[in-house]
Design a protein around this motif. Structure first.
Motif, PDB file in Angstrom:
ATOM      1  N   UNK A 212       0.837  -1.198   0.000  1.00 53.75           N
ATOM      2  CA  UNK A 212       0.000   0.000   0.000  1.00 53.75           C
ATOM      3  C   UNK A 212       0.874   1.251   0.000  1.00 53.75           C
ATOM      4  N   UNK A 213       0.712   2.074  -1.034  1.00 55.92           N
ATOM      5  CA  UNK A 213       1.501   3.299  -1.154  1.00 55.92           C
ATOM      6  C   UNK A 213       0.667   4.549  -0.967  1.00 55.92           C
ATOM      7  N   UNK A 214      -0.110   4.908  -1.986  1.00 49.55           N
ATOM      8  CA  UNK A 214      -0.780   6.218  -1.983  1.00 49.55           C
ATOM      9  C   UNK A 214      -1.767   6.390  -0.834  1.00 49.55           C
ATOM     10  N   UNK A 215      -2.379   5.333  -0.346  1.00 51.63           N
ATOM     11  CA  UNK A 215      -3.317   5.478   0.770  1.00 51.63           C
ATOM     12  C   UNK A 215      -2.611   5.856   2.074  1.00 51.63           C
ATOM     13  N   UNK A 216      -1.286   5.702   2.103  1.00 55.39           N
ATOM     14  CA  UNK A 216      -0.513   6.114   3.285  1.00 55.39           C
ATOM     15  C   UNK A 216       0.202   7.436   3.035  1.00 55.39           C
ATOM     16  N   UNK A 217       0.895   7.528   1.899  1.00 54.81           N
ATOM     17  CA  UNK A 217       1.778   8.677   1.658  1.00 54.81           C
ATOM     18  C   UNK A 217       1.156   9.736   0.755  1.00 54.81           C
ATOM     19  N   UNK A 218      -0.054   9.496   0.276  1.00 49.15           N
ATOM     20  CA  UNK A 218      -0.685  10.434  -0.644  1.00 49.15           C
ATOM     21  C   UNK A 218      -0.310  10.116  -2.076  1.00 49.15           C
ATOM     22  N   UNK A 219      -0.904  10.850  -2.986  1.00 51.50           N
ATOM     23  CA  UNK A 219      -0.607  10.641  -4.403  1.00 51.50           C
ATOM     24  C   UNK A 219       0.878  10.875  -4.633  1.00 51.50           C
ATOM     25  N   UNK A 220       1.476  10.089  -5.530  1.00 52.69           N
ATOM     26  CA  UNK A 220       2.905  10.239  -5.782  1.00 52.69           C
ATOM     27  C   UNK A 220       3.187  11.512  -6.569  1.00 52.69           C
ATOM     28  N   UNK A 221       4.243  12.264  -6.143  1.00 55.77           N
ATOM     29  CA  UNK A 221       4.552  13.551  -6.753  1.00 55.77           C
ATOM     30  C   UNK A 221       4.740  13.477  -8.268  1.00 55.77           C
ATOM     31  N   UNK A 222       5.592  12.544  -8.734  1.00 51.45           N
ATOM     32  CA  UNK A 222       5.817  12.488 -10.176  1.00 51.45           C
ATOM     33  C   UNK A 222       5.393  11.139 -10.718  1.00 51.45           C
ATOM     34  N   UNK A 223       4.150  10.799 -10.419  1.00 52.00           N
ATOM     35  CA  UNK A 223       3.620   9.523 -10.896  1.00 52.00           C
ATOM     36  C   UNK A 223       3.693   9.494 -12.412  1.00 52.00           C
ATOM     37  N   UNK A 224       4.131   8.350 -12.918  1.00 53.59           N
ATOM     38  CA  UNK A 224       4.189   8.208 -14.372  1.00 53.59           C
ATOM     39  C   UNK A 224       2.802   7.932 -14.915  1.00 53.59           C
ATOM     40  N   UNK A 225       2.573   8.132 -16.197  1.00 57.38           N
ATOM     41  CA  UNK A 225       1.247   7.893 -16.762  1.00 57.38           C
ATOM     42  C   UNK A 225       0.773   6.475 -16.449  1.00 57.38           C
TER      43      UNK A 225
END
Ligand code: PLP
Length: 229
Positions: A212-225
């Motif tokens: 689990x990533x974004x549900x803890x740290x928020x949306x990723x800053x430079x998420x790729x498409x």
């Protein structure tokens, strides 16, 4: 916006609740907090809250931030959840405690050499391309048994489980069910499956590790498409 430590507590509570609701949950479900693209400052609150199990999807990025965090916070367990090139196995074995993306013979042979050289205790997961997506890593479901036998029985690699990333536009449940079936048929105890949007469903199907990533740290800053292909 809530902080990552609060998010962590909420996710742990949801994991607990999903396990209680599940008919046959795994003996335990470990939360892998996925920190890719987030820097050490963003990770510290979650470490300070006592969490120790993390995931990264790139070897180079992990080498840049985790050695310092490891010495500051004892007991860290780091999982590689992204693709691994055969020529990066030395760095990967040095940096990580578990690798979830074993999916081809060349990589299996390279990992065997590095794990033997280092003498390090590692946990390996074989990635299965349950959706049979041409652009996605992982062994095809029909080839899983043969590849597991090669890795575990012939090469004596410490393969303990299976991992999958279901197609992002489909109901993940059939993919989790397939991974569970393959693990059971092949006598593998660990199942790495479930992300921010679907970890509760994965727990129903016996996930031992949710990522689990974004549900803890928020949306990723430079998420790729979402679909680079
Ligand atoms: C980024 C990533 C995750 C976490 O995804 P979220 O949707 O942010 O929870 C899980 N597994 C893999 C393989 C990833 O690359």
């Amino acid at each position: 916006m809530t902080g990552s430590a609060e998010n962590l507590a909420a996710i742990l509570a949801r994991i607990d609740a999903a396990r209680k609701k599940a008919v046959r949950p795994a003996p335990s479900t470990t939360l892998i907090a996925v920190t890719k693209t987030h820097d050490a400052e963003a990770i510290r609150p979650v470490l300070a809250a006592g969490h120790r199990v993390f995931g990264e999807n790139r070897v180079q990025e992990a080498m840049g931030k985790w050695p310092a965090l490891r010495s500051a916070y004892p007991g860290i367990e780091l999982h590689l959840i992204g693709p691994l090139q055969s020529n990066k196995t030395r760095e990967a074995v040095e940096t990580f405690d578990a690798i979830h993306s074993l999916d081809r013979p060349r990589l299996a042979h390279a990992l065997k050499a590095e794990i033997e050289k280092s003498g390090k205790a590692m946990t390996l997961f074989i990635q299965v391309n349950t959706g049979e997506e041409p652009q996605k890593a992982g062994v095809a479901p029909l080839d899983a048994a043969g590849f597991i036998a090669l890795c575990r029985d012939d090469l004596k690699l410490p393969v303990k489980g299976l991992m999958c990333i279901p197609p992002h536009d489909e109901n993940p449940a059939p993919h989790f069910a397939l991974l569970q079936k393959l693990a059971r048929e092949n006598g593998l105890p660990l199942l790495s499956m479930g992300m921010s949007d679907d970890f509760e469903s994965a727990i129903k199907f016996g996930a031992t590790h949710v990522r689990v990533g974004s549900a803890i740290f928020g949306e990723r800053p430079n998420a790729r498409p979402a679909n680079p292909h």
